[in-house]
Design an enzyme around this catalytic site. Structure first.
Site, PDB file in Angstrom:
ATOM      1  N   MET A   1      -7.511  -3.313   3.818  1.00 29.09           N
ATOM      2  CA  MET A   1      -8.444  -2.439   3.115  1.00 29.09           C
ATOM      3  C   MET A   1      -8.381  -2.517   1.584  1.00 29.09           C
ATOM      4  O   MET A   1      -8.960  -1.675   0.908  1.00 29.09           O
ATOM      5  CB  MET A   1      -8.210  -0.982   3.542  1.00 29.09           C
ATOM      6  CG  MET A   1      -8.374  -0.747   5.032  1.00 29.09           C
ATOM      7  SD  MET A   1      -8.269   0.997   5.500  1.00 29.09           S
ATOM      8  CE  MET A   1      -9.816   1.627   4.844  1.00 29.09           C
ATOM      9  N   GLU A   2      -7.699  -3.533   1.032  1.00 29.05           N
ATOM     10  CA  GLU A   2      -7.480  -3.505  -0.415  1.00 29.05           C
ATOM     11  C   GLU A   2      -7.804  -4.793  -1.174  1.00 29.05           C
ATOM     12  O   GLU A   2      -8.178  -4.750  -2.346  1.00 29.05           O
ATOM     13  CB  GLU A   2      -6.006  -3.145  -0.705  1.00 29.05           C
ATOM     14  CG  GLU A   2      -5.623  -1.704  -0.449  1.00 29.05           C
ATOM     15  CD  GLU A   2      -5.316  -1.409   1.011  1.00 29.05           C
ATOM     16  OE1 GLU A   2      -5.485  -0.253   1.435  1.00 29.05           O
ATOM     17  OE2 GLU A   2      -4.916  -2.354   1.737  1.00 29.05           O
TER      18      GLU A   2
ATOM     19  N   SER B   1      -0.055  -4.645   5.403  1.00 30.18           N
ATOM     20  CA  SER B   1      -0.166  -4.780   6.853  1.00 30.18           C
ATOM     21  C   SER B   1      -1.630  -5.008   7.207  1.00 30.18           C
ATOM     22  O   SER B   1      -2.531  -4.666   6.441  1.00 30.18           O
ATOM     23  CB  SER B   1       0.369  -3.529   7.560  1.00 30.18           C
ATOM     24  OG  SER B   1      -0.308  -2.371   7.103  1.00 30.18           O
TER      25      SER B   1
ATOM     26  N   SER C   1       0.349  -5.895  11.844  1.00 33.59           N
ATOM     27  CA  SER C   1       0.975  -4.661  12.339  1.00 33.59           C
ATOM     28  C   SER C   1       0.411  -4.224  13.681  1.00 33.59           C
ATOM     29  O   SER C   1       1.046  -3.444  14.397  1.00 33.59           O
ATOM     30  CB  SER C   1       0.783  -3.532  11.324  1.00 33.59           C
ATOM     31  OG  SER C   1      -0.602  -3.285  11.109  1.00 33.59           O
ATOM     32  N   ASP C   2      -0.797  -4.708  14.004  1.00 38.16           N
ATOM     33  CA  ASP C   2      -1.411  -4.357  15.285  1.00 38.16           C
ATOM     34  C   ASP C   2      -2.462  -5.409  15.609  1.00 38.16           C
ATOM     35  O   ASP C   2      -2.881  -6.167  14.727  1.00 38.16           O
ATOM     36  CB  ASP C   2      -2.032  -2.959  15.241  1.00 38.16           C
ATOM     37  CG  ASP C   2      -3.065  -2.809  14.140  1.00 38.16           C
ATOM     38  OD1 ASP C   2      -4.260  -2.883  14.450  1.00 38.16           O
ATOM     39  OD2 ASP C   2      -2.683  -2.648  12.966  1.00 38.16           O
TER      40      ASP C   2
ATOM     41  N   ARG D   1       1.635  11.261  -8.701  1.00 39.05           N
ATOM     42  CA  ARG D   1       1.014  11.297  -7.369  1.00 39.05           C
ATOM     43  C   ARG D   1       1.908  10.684  -6.289  1.00 39.05           C
ATOM     44  O   ARG D   1       1.439  10.258  -5.234  1.00 39.05           O
ATOM     45  CB  ARG D   1      -0.349  10.596  -7.378  1.00 39.05           C
ATOM     46  CG  ARG D   1      -1.388  11.273  -8.246  1.00 39.05           C
ATOM     47  CD  ARG D   1      -2.666  10.448  -8.323  1.00 39.05           C
ATOM     48  NE  ARG D   1      -3.665  11.138  -9.149  1.00 39.05           N
ATOM     49  CZ  ARG D   1      -4.706  11.807  -8.676  1.00 39.05           C
ATOM     50  NH1 ARG D   1      -4.891  11.894  -7.370  1.00 39.05           N
ATOM     51  NH2 ARG D   1      -5.561  12.392  -9.486  1.00 39.05           N
TER      52      ARG D   1
ATOM     53  N   ARG E   1      -0.201  -8.592  -3.497  1.00 36.16           N
ATOM     54  CA  ARG E   1      -0.287  -7.533  -2.494  1.00 36.16           C
ATOM     55  C   ARG E   1       0.517  -7.939  -1.273  1.00 36.16           C
ATOM     56  O   ARG E   1       0.404  -9.067  -0.767  1.00 36.16           O
ATOM     57  CB  ARG E   1      -1.744  -7.267  -2.109  1.00 36.16           C
ATOM     58  CG  ARG E   1      -1.876  -6.415  -0.852  1.00 36.16           C
ATOM     59  CD  ARG E   1      -3.229  -5.781  -0.668  1.00 36.16           C
ATOM     60  NE  ARG E   1      -3.485  -5.493   0.733  1.00 36.16           N
ATOM     61  CZ  ARG E   1      -2.864  -4.565   1.470  1.00 36.16           C
ATOM     62  NH1 ARG E   1      -1.904  -3.817   0.937  1.00 36.16           N
ATOM     63  NH2 ARG E   1      -3.177  -4.389   2.740  1.00 36.16           N
TER      64      ARG E   1
ATOM     65  N   GLY F   1       0.812  -1.205   0.000  1.00 35.95           N
ATOM     66  CA  GLY F   1       0.000   0.000   0.000  1.00 35.95           C
ATOM     67  C   GLY F   1       0.847   1.257   0.000  1.00 35.95           C
ATOM     68  O   GLY F   1       0.576   2.216  -0.729  1.00 35.95           O
TER      69      GLY F   1
ATOM     70  N   ARG G   1       6.482  -0.500   9.800  1.00 38.62           N
ATOM     71  CA  ARG G   1       5.642  -1.018   8.719  1.00 38.62           C
ATOM     72  C   ARG G   1       6.307  -0.829   7.363  1.00 38.62           C
ATOM     73  O   ARG G   1       6.080  -1.599   6.434  1.00 38.62           O
ATOM     74  CB  ARG G   1       4.263  -0.349   8.745  1.00 38.62           C
ATOM     75  CG  ARG G   1       3.417  -0.769   9.945  1.00 38.62           C
ATOM     76  CD  ARG G   1       1.983  -0.332   9.824  1.00 38.62           C
ATOM     77  NE  ARG G   1       1.806   1.109   9.901  1.00 38.62           N
ATOM     78  CZ  ARG G   1       1.692   1.785  11.043  1.00 38.62           C
ATOM     79  NH1 ARG G   1       1.774   1.164  12.200  1.00 38.62           N
ATOM     80  NH2 ARG G   1       1.516   3.090  11.032  1.00 38.62           N
TER      81      ARG G   1
ATOM     82  N   ARG H   1       7.216   1.857   1.113  1.00 39.68           N
ATOM     83  CA  ARG H   1       7.583   0.448   1.248  1.00 39.68           C
ATOM     84  C   ARG H   1       8.047  -0.095  -0.096  1.00 39.68           C
ATOM     85  O   ARG H   1       8.965  -0.910  -0.165  1.00 39.68           O
ATOM     86  CB  ARG H   1       6.413  -0.373   1.783  1.00 39.68           C
ATOM     87  CG  ARG H   1       6.828  -1.778   2.243  1.00 39.68           C
ATOM     88  CD  ARG H   1       5.650  -2.580   2.757  1.00 39.68           C
ATOM     89  NE  ARG H   1       5.014  -1.937   3.887  1.00 39.68           N
ATOM     90  CZ  ARG H   1       3.738  -2.040   4.198  1.00 39.68           C
ATOM     91  NH1 ARG H   1       2.932  -2.779   3.452  1.00 39.68           N
ATOM     92  NH2 ARG H   1       3.250  -1.432   5.248  1.00 39.68           N
TER      93      ARG H   1
END
Length: 237
Positions: free
Chosen positions: A182-183, A91, A205-206, A44, A88, A21, A219, A25
């Site tokens: 989310m992806e 996290s 990650s959490d 972008r 993909r 994402g 991350r 990274r």
């Protein structure tokens, strides 16, 4: 040739793309693992790179956050740049004691409340699956590298903050989801529509269970196990 979102030309992008994402990274992966690196996108600030991993061409590009963003980039990579596989590498927040911070999770399916697949392709299902062949290769790479991987259903959410609707315990118990990101649901929808390959490998990650959390820097740079699995799989294409 370029698109409104990717300035690369035909031939600049490999057949296999690793897609975190965070564009930083992507930069870290390119600088850490690849040689002979060329940056193919800065539009972008969604950085994209192509280089060599163990002598074979691999690309890595950020997707941004959320299904609309990865939906755009993955669709254009598949349709305009002849990309065959997108892995993909992201996290996720754990919903379960089975998955702790820094554990690696391979999605065998993605559940979502999102309307992405319905609006884009009139898909009615709320669970979509990745490429079985690509998942098998990812598991094979993990075994070869001696990295433990947890396989399960993930939750692809359209929202990060919520104060209404189904809570995470209900999602875990009623939808059998292991963690949230989310992806991937959108990526899987695009791959299904276009007859391409897609997979999702995540690092926790959490944790909603323990309240543990990693930093933004961690991350970007510390989730190297999933990167190594994805890279090994990419050169086996």
């Amino acid at each position: 040739m370029s698109t409104p979102h990717i300035e690369a030309q035909k031939g600049d992008i490999a057949k296999v793309v690793l897609m975190p994402g965070d564009p930083l990274r992507a930069k870290f992966i390119a600088e850490t693992f690849l040689t002979d690196v060329k940056k193919f996108n800065t539009v972008r600030n969604m950085f994209g790179y192509t280089g060599l991993y163990k002598g074979k061409e691999v690309s890595v590009m950020g997707s941004g956050m959320g299904m609309p963003s990865i939906g755009i980039y993955s669709y254009e990579l598949y349709t305009e740049y002849d990309v065959e596989s997108i892995i993909r590498i992201g996290s996720a927040g754990s919903y379960s004691e089975r998955a702790n911070v820094y554990d690696v999770v391979l999605a065998d399916s993605a559940y979502s409340e999102s309307s992405f697949a319905k609006v884009a392709f009139n898909y009615e299902e709320d669970v979509l699956k990745p490429s079985g062949v690509l998942n098998e290769r990812l598991l094979g790479s993990a075994e070869k590298l001696g990295i433990d991987v947890i396989t399960g259903r993930i939750h692809s959410s359209d929202v990060f903050y919520r104060d209404s609707g189904t809570n995470w315990e209900e999602l875990r118990d009623n939808r059998d989801v292991l963690c949230v990101e989310m992806e991937s649901f959108a990526l899987f929808a695009n791959a299904k529509k276009l007859d391409k390959k897609a997979a999702c490998i995540l690092t926790i990650s959490d944790s909603f269970v323990t309240q543990e959390v990693t930093s933004a820097e961690e991350r970007q740079t510390a989730f190297t196990k999933m990167m190594e699995i994805a890279l090994d799989t990419a050169i086996d294409e």
